[in-house]
Design an enzyme around this catalytic site. Structure first.
Site, mmCIF file in Angstrom:
data_model
loop_
_atom_site.group_PDB
_atom_site.id
_atom_site.type_symbol
_atom_site.label_atom_id
_atom_site.label_comp_id
_atom_site.label_asym_id
_atom_site.label_seq_id
_atom_site.Cartn_x
_atom_site.Cartn_y
_atom_site.Cartn_z
ATOM 1 C CD GLU A 20 -5.917 5.787 2.440
ATOM 2 O OE1 GLU A 20 -4.708 5.584 2.260
ATOM 3 O OE2 GLU A 20 -6.372 6.391 3.425
ATOM 4 C CG HIS B 181 -1.215 9.661 11.752
ATOM 5 N ND1 HIS B 181 -2.044 9.356 10.708
ATOM 6 C CD2 HIS B 181 -0.025 9.085 11.456
ATOM 7 C CE1 HIS B 181 -1.385 8.632 9.820
ATOM 8 N NE2 HIS B 181 -0.159 8.445 10.246
ATOM 9 C CE LYS C 68 -1.768 6.184 1.079
ATOM 10 N NZ LYS C 68 -2.318 6.043 2.436
ATOM 11 C CG HIS D 203 -1.752 4.275 10.878
ATOM 12 N ND1 HIS D 203 -1.705 2.920 11.179
ATOM 13 C CD2 HIS D 203 -0.607 4.524 10.186
ATOM 14 C CE1 HIS D 203 -0.606 2.401 10.680
ATOM 15 N NE2 HIS D 203 0.087 3.349 10.078
ATOM 16 N NE ARG E 161 4.328 20.059 -16.665
ATOM 17 C CZ ARG E 161 4.931 20.827 -17.562
ATOM 18 N NH1 ARG E 161 5.616 20.290 -18.545
ATOM 19 N NH2 ARG E 161 4.835 22.130 -17.479
ATOM 20 C CD GLU F 70 3.255 0.590 10.002
ATOM 21 O OE1 GLU F 70 2.156 0.066 9.757
ATOM 22 O OE2 GLU F 70 3.425 1.833 10.100
ATOM 23 C CG HIS G 76 4.825 5.716 11.634
ATOM 24 N ND1 HIS G 76 3.691 6.482 11.702
ATOM 25 C CD2 HIS G 76 4.515 4.656 10.836
ATOM 26 C CE1 HIS G 76 2.737 5.919 10.976
ATOM 27 N NE2 HIS G 76 3.210 4.810 10.445
ATOM 28 C CE LYS H 112 1.306 0.020 1.205
ATOM 29 N NZ LYS H 112 2.025 1.040 1.914
ATOM 30 C CG ASN I 252 -4.549 4.682 7.244
ATOM 31 O OD1 ASN I 252 -3.328 4.815 7.195
ATOM 32 N ND2 ASN I 252 -5.355 5.114 6.294
ATOM 33 N NE ARG J 282 -2.369 2.735 -0.228
ATOM 34 C CZ ARG J 282 -1.389 3.018 -1.061
ATOM 35 N NH1 ARG J 282 -1.640 3.113 -2.350
ATOM 36 N NH2 ARG J 282 -0.161 3.212 -0.621
HETATM 37 P P1 NAD Z 1 13.650 6.485 8.527
HETATM 38 O O1 NAD Z 1 13.693 6.503 7.075
HETATM 39 O O2 NAD Z 1 13.824 7.756 9.267
HETATM 40 O O3 NAD Z 1 14.751 5.449 9.036
HETATM 41 C C1 NAD Z 1 14.894 5.246 10.438
HETATM 42 C C2 NAD Z 1 16.353 5.403 10.888
HETATM 43 O O4 NAD Z 1 17.078 4.256 10.493
HETATM 44 C C3 NAD Z 1 17.086 6.593 10.280
HETATM 45 O O5 NAD Z 1 17.900 7.150 11.300
HETATM 46 C C4 NAD Z 1 17.967 5.977 9.212
HETATM 47 O O6 NAD Z 1 19.147 6.724 8.996
HETATM 48 C C5 NAD Z 1 18.268 4.632 9.803
HETATM 49 N N1 NAD Z 1 18.518 3.539 8.867
HETATM 50 C C6 NAD Z 1 17.795 3.210 7.783
HETATM 51 N N2 NAD Z 1 18.215 2.055 7.264
HETATM 52 C C7 NAD Z 1 19.253 1.647 8.023
HETATM 53 C C8 NAD Z 1 20.110 0.519 7.985
HETATM 54 N N3 NAD Z 1 19.933 -0.465 7.109
HETATM 55 N N4 NAD Z 1 21.087 0.439 8.912
HETATM 56 C C9 NAD Z 1 21.233 1.422 9.854
HETATM 57 N N5 NAD Z 1 20.441 2.494 9.956
HETATM 58 C C10 NAD Z 1 19.456 2.603 9.040
HETATM 59 O O7 NAD Z 1 12.292 5.849 9.097
HETATM 60 P P2 NAD Z 1 11.346 4.662 8.626
HETATM 61 O O8 NAD Z 1 10.772 4.111 9.865
HETATM 62 O O9 NAD Z 1 12.002 3.751 7.660
HETATM 63 O O10 NAD Z 1 10.213 5.440 7.815
HETATM 64 C C11 NAD Z 1 9.393 6.385 8.458
HETATM 65 C C12 NAD Z 1 8.797 7.277 7.407
HETATM 66 O O11 NAD Z 1 8.020 6.466 6.513
HETATM 67 C C13 NAD Z 1 7.861 8.325 7.955
HETATM 68 O O12 NAD Z 1 8.147 9.561 7.369
HETATM 69 C C14 NAD Z 1 6.477 7.848 7.531
HETATM 70 O O13 NAD Z 1 5.587 8.901 7.292
HETATM 71 C C15 NAD Z 1 6.801 7.129 6.250
HETATM 72 N N6 NAD Z 1 5.817 6.108 5.860
HETATM 73 C C16 NAD Z 1 5.376 6.143 4.578
HETATM 74 C C17 NAD Z 1 4.475 5.187 4.146
HETATM 75 C C18 NAD Z 1 4.039 5.186 2.703
HETATM 76 O O14 NAD Z 1 3.140 4.415 2.362
HETATM 77 N N7 NAD Z 1 4.651 5.958 1.855
HETATM 78 C C19 NAD Z 1 4.029 4.187 5.023
HETATM 79 C C20 NAD Z 1 4.505 4.181 6.326
HETATM 80 C C21 NAD Z 1 5.415 5.158 6.738
HETATM 81 N N1 GLY Z 2 0.843 2.995 4.774
HETATM 82 C C1 GLY Z 2 -0.454 3.303 4.291
HETATM 83 C C2 GLY Z 2 -0.614 3.112 2.807
HETATM 84 O O1 GLY Z 2 0.302 2.844 2.092
HETATM 85 O O2 GLY Z 2 -1.705 3.240 2.337
#
Ligand code: NAD
Ligand code: GLY
Length: 369
Positions: A240, A255, A146, A251, A124, A188, A269, A230, A248, A244
């Site tokens: 949000e 999306h 998030k 976005h 939990r 971003e 993304h 942020k 987006n 917040r």
């Molecule tokens: P990811 O985590 O898939 O990483 C991208 C690629 O880079 C992967 O192949 C990974 O193995 C590789 N990688 C990571 N770090 C590395 C490093 N230092 N050296 C070599 N390779 C490396 O993608 P991302 O772009 O980091 O994140 C995308 C995700 O984030 C999506 O699922 C999206 O929905 C989410 N997201 C969440 C929020 C939030 O607020 N929680 C905001 C924006 C995006």
């Molecule tokens: N990336 C959108 C948020 O964190 O609200």
């Protein structure tokens, strides 16, 4: 330069520090001593990141913690699933953890979102620490709490708000990040300038190429400015309900484009966000809300950073305009079937708009083919 910079996300009892610096992974026991000392740590690492950083991180944790375990997760968006989450939770429980456990996410946004949701669900709710290793995760996903996984019905549809106890941003990890991932994360960064900070956008116009060439001082400034923006937004609107949503910008378009491409790596993304932001400026221009010259400046910088600005440049162009608009209607941000967009009034000024005429949206999408 080895100085650390520390920002605080001020959320009362859920407040936490974001530490930005170099060689932090090897010193995580010093940086996050208060969160790690004497605890049982389970590191959840992207299997493509682990060979570069896991040993250093585990060794540093072991200096402070009473026990350190590691779990590897397959790299890629497909791991943000209920199936992976279920396996991960069982594996963590098999270590015999109690509520004093701390999960540490080592990887990009996929691992941060997955491990964060595991932390929100386990017993939990247990503590977790973000150690983001992509630019996207360092400027966006690791901050703000998030967490979640994808569902068959759509991306990020299952999740929870669960703030990390610390975010540790080691700029050195970006040395191994592929150029394409760095550029996608940079979209971003541009977003923070466009949505609310004209001076930062101007700085990016002058120094964005230094960020993309991994100049340490430029990366540090871009990361700290983005995380500060942020943090202030999350402090004002953690769940949000209002402001917040400005995060987006671009976005609603992005999306829909990602959904068409099926999250299979053809369109990242950040790449979708780059096109989406350019289109948000075009739409706002057509609606008479934003001067065309600001849209031109935004698009020029996005394109100058090696990102696409037009639908015709990305694989989502195979979808028809009505198909794209239907997906936008089902977006999480939509309310009662009304599409919701974050639109610019200028560079550095944006607002939430749910009064977008479908005819103009169609026109903007068609003109981008
Ligand atoms: P990811 O985590 O898939 O990483 C991208 C690629 O880079 C992967 O192949 C990974 O193995 C590789 N990688 C990571 N770090 C590395 C490093 N230092 N050296 C070599 N390779 C490396 O993608 P991302 O772009 O980091 O994140 C995308 C995700 O984030 C999506 O699922 C999206 O929905 C989410 N997201 C969440 C929020 C939030 O607020 N929680 C905001 C924006 C995006
Ligand atoms: N990336 C959108 C948020 O964190 O609200």
């Amino acid at each position: 330069m080895t100085d650390n910079s520390t920002l605080t996300v001020g959320l009362d009892e859920r407040a936490y520090d974001i530490t930005v610096g170099r060689r932090l992974i090897a010193r995580v026991d010093e940086v996050a001593d208060a969160q790690l000392s004497g605890r049982h740590v389970v590191i959840i690492a992207d299997d493509a990141v682990a060979p570069h950083h896991l040993t250093l991180l585990a060794t540093a944790c072991a200096r402070s913690c009473h026990r350190v375990d590691n779990l590897l997760v397959a790299s890629g968006e497909a791991s943000k699933s209920m199936a992976t989450l279920a396996g991960l939770l069982e594996d963590i429980l098999a270590f015999g953890v109690d509520r004093d456990v701390v999960l540490v996410a080592l990887g990009g946004g996929v691992i941060g979102d997955l491990a964060g949701f595991a932390a929100a669900s386990l017993l939990r709710g247990v503590d977790f620490i973000q150690v983001p290793t992509t630019l996207l995760a360092q400027v966006d996903s690791s901050v703000g709490g998030k967490t979640g996984v994808n569902a068959a019905a759509g991306k990020n549809l299952i999740g929870a708000f669960h703030q990390p106890r610390a975010v540790i941003i080691d700029i050195d990890t970006l040395a191994t990040l592929p150029d394409r991932e760095l550029r996608a994360g940079y979209a971003e960064v541009i977003k923070y300038g466009l949505l609310g900070d004209a001076a930062f956008f101007e700085w990016l116009e002058a120094h964005g190429h230094d960020v993309l060439h991994r100049d340490e001082a430029a990366l540090r400034h871009a990361i700290i400015t983005s995380c500060t923006a942020k943090a202030r937004i999350v402090e004002a609107d953690e769940r949000e309900a209002g402001r917040r949503a400005l995060l987006n910008l671009g976005h609603t378009f992005a999306h829909a484009f990602e959904s068409v491409c099926g999250y299979d790596g053809r369109l990242l993304h950040g790449e979708a966000v780059g096109v989406g932001m350019a289109m948000a400026y075009r739409l706002a221009g057509e609606m008479g809300l934003c001067p065309g010259q600001d849209g031109g400046r935004a698009a020029a910088h996005i394109a100058g950073s090696g990102l696409s600005t037009r639908l015709s440049d990305i694989p989502a162009a195979t979808a028809t305009t009505p198909e794209l608009i239907n997906i936008m209607r089902r977006d999480k941000k939509a309310r009662n079937g009304r599409m919701r967009f974050v639109l610019p009034r200028a560079i550095g000024d944006s607002f939430v708009c749910d009064e977008v005429p479908e005819g103009l949206l169609t026109q903007v999408l068609e003109a981008s083919r």
